[in-house]
Design an enzyme around this catalytic site. Structure first.
Site, PDB file in Angstrom:
ATOM      1  N   LYS A   1       0.835  -1.205   0.000  1.00 45.48           N
ATOM      2  CA  LYS A   1       0.000   0.000   0.000  1.00 45.48           C
ATOM      3  C   LYS A   1       0.880   1.269   0.000  1.00 45.48           C
ATOM      4  O   LYS A   1       2.076   1.193   0.211  1.00 45.48           O
ATOM      5  CB  LYS A   1      -0.948  -0.016   1.201  1.00 45.48           C
ATOM      6  CG  LYS A   1      -1.865  -1.257   1.234  1.00 45.48           C
ATOM      7  CD  LYS A   1      -2.958  -1.219   0.166  1.00 45.48           C
ATOM      8  CE  LYS A   1      -3.567  -2.554  -0.188  1.00 45.48           C
ATOM      9  NZ  LYS A   1      -4.295  -3.264   0.845  1.00 45.48           N
TER      10      LYS A   1
HETATM   11  C1  LIG Z   1      -5.417  -4.350   1.171  1.00 45.68           C
HETATM   12  C2  LIG Z   1      -6.885  -4.220   1.128  1.00 45.68           C
HETATM   13  C3  LIG Z   1      -7.699  -4.612   2.200  1.00 45.68           C
HETATM   14  C4  LIG Z   1      -7.205  -5.387   3.380  1.00 45.68           C
HETATM   15  O1  LIG Z   1      -6.189  -4.798   4.087  1.00 45.68           O
HETATM   16  P1  LIG Z   1      -5.169  -5.727   4.925  1.00 45.68           P
HETATM   17  O2  LIG Z   1      -4.365  -4.704   5.660  1.00 45.68           O
HETATM   18  O3  LIG Z   1      -4.346  -6.496   3.936  1.00 45.68           O
HETATM   19  O4  LIG Z   1      -5.956  -6.586   5.824  1.00 45.68           O
HETATM   20  C5  LIG Z   1      -9.062  -4.351   2.122  1.00 45.68           C
HETATM   21  N1  LIG Z   1      -9.597  -3.765   1.044  1.00 45.68           N
HETATM   22  C6  LIG Z   1      -8.855  -3.399  -0.012  1.00 45.68           C
HETATM   23  C7  LIG Z   1      -9.514  -2.735  -1.170  1.00 45.68           C
HETATM   24  C8  LIG Z   1      -7.477  -3.636  -0.020  1.00 45.68           C
HETATM   25  O5  LIG Z   1      -6.747  -3.305  -1.084  1.00 45.68           O
END
Ligand SMILES: *Cc1c(COP(=O)(O)O)cnc(C)c1O
Length: 384
Positions: free
Chosen positions: A184
């Site tokens: 991210k």
């Molecule tokens: C990465 C992501 C999540 C989940 O986040 P985590 O930190 O990996 O649990 C949820 N929704 C979207 C759209 C994502 O890209």
């Protein structure tokens, strides 16, 4: 495999390393002052009154679903073109995710008209996912929510630092959820954040994060409390000081990193227009300020996506798919009473390929990727 141009990349510098070292040397690793500092800085960045750091984005979504009161018998409207965690979080509460279609090939976010068609007497919430960091039509979704008495949760996992109408994404609805997973825009390895402007929502989330207990280990360590009550069925969804320290340093770098991602996205749009105009790059002219988390491309009809991705792989360029739609997964195929009618999602998702995008990418490499796209399409053409 060692990619010449990977899909994404992170930059951990001396700032992160010394911040983590400081935590390790402090002898206090579980949630404490550094987490409070990270939350305060995140609240300031988003302009929201309350921010709660949690163990990951999925936990944030689960807590948000609980905090708006989702439970068995309820429905929540979600896109199918998202990471599976968006819909899983609804199911954790016993509620049912109902999929609504996306707006179109240029706007991969929920279509407000499709959301309205999906509303039933059991609908309690809408989860708006800001795909790639591009804003959902929040004014339209909030108007629907007001009209039908629904809660709005924002899955802003891609959208840290992004805006619409000078207001940060994640702060439009009742509660916003962020992820700090390693791919991210802001990373702590694993991690997440919840934001809300409502004090009673923040209090509920605070309880859910830590076993439903009225005081934290940290408070007792500081001598603020001797005992506690348990007033909710809560969880352990806390972050720790090591990751909060990482997050604080990463947060400082976010504005420049997001600028860089937006700049590279512009370069992609221009180079693609010149070299492979048959490939569309969604969110052209989209309102708001994106965090440019992803660079989605949509191939023309009739091109084999697998062959295309193999051709780029042969040149050392990593690509991905965002996303295989949730309603096509085995664990979701029998879900609900009838197969969801999602013609735009089905059409666009089958042609989507995500291209490399990260702040350390050079503009020359973006052009190289677009040249490889052009070659892959020519090869495809000569095969056909
Ligand atoms: C990465 C992501 C999540 C989940 O986040 P985590 O930190 O990996 O649990 C949820 N929704 C979207 C759209 C994502 O890209």
């Amino acid at each position: 495999m060692g990619w010449r141009i990977p899909l994404s990349d992170i930059e951990i510098g001396s700032g992160e390393i010394s911040a983590v070292r400081k935590v390790l040397e402090s002898n206090w690793l579980s949630m404490g002052q550094v987490t409070q500092d990270f939350e305060a800085a995140f609240a300031a960045m988003t302009g929201s009154r309350h921010a709660l750091a949690v163990t990951n984005g999925t936990a944030a979504l689960h807590m948000a679903c609980l905090a708006v009161g989702l439970g068995p018998g309820d429905e929540a409207i979600v896109p199918s073109l998202t990471f599976v965690a968006t819909a899983n979080a609804v199911r954790y509460t016993g509620a049912t995710p109902v999929f609504a279609d996306i707006a179109g090939e240029n706007d991969l976010n929920l279509s407000p008209a499709a959301v309205e068609r999906a509303i039933t007497p059991r609908t309690r919430a809408i989860i708006a996912v800001h795909y790639g960091g591009y804003a959902c039509d929040m004014p339209a979704l909030l108007a629907l929510a007001r009209g039908y008495g629904l809660a709005v949760i924002e899955d802003a996992a891609h959208a840290v630092g992004a805006e619409l109408d000078d207001r940060k994404l994640g702060t439009w609805g009742d509660v916003g959820c962020f992820s700090f997973f390693s791919n991210k825009n802001l990373t702590t390895g694993e991690g997440g954040m919840l934001v809300t402007n409502r004090a009673e929502m923040a209090e509920k989330l605070r309880l859910l994060r830590s076993h439903g207990m009225t005081t934290l280990t940290w408070d007792r360590h500081k001598g603020h409390a001797w005992s506690y009550d348990v007033v909710e069925l809560g969880y352990n969804y806390r972050i720790d000081e090591i990751r909060a320290a990482l997050g604080l340093v990463q947060l400082k770098k976010l504005p420049q990193n997001n600028d860089r991602r937006r700049r590279l996205t512009q370069v992609y749009r221009q180079a693609m227009q010149e070299l492979a105009p048959q490939v569309s790059v969604p969110f052209q002219g989209h309102p708001g300020v994106s965090s440019a988390h992803l660079l989605p491309a949509v191939l023309p009809h009739g091109v084999s996506r697998i062959d295309f991705m193999e051709a780029l792989k042969a040149e050392g360029i990593q690509t991905s798919i965002h996303y295989p739609p949730i309603h096509t997964f085995s664990a979701y195929r029998d879900w609900g009473t009838q197969p969801p009618d999602l013609p735009v999602t089905d059409d666009v998702a089958a042609r989507e390929v995500t291209l490399p995008l990260y702040p350390g990418l050079s503009e020359e490499e973006v052009v190289e990727v677009c040249q490889a796209v052009q070659r892959a399409l020519l090869a495809e053409h000569s095969r056909a």
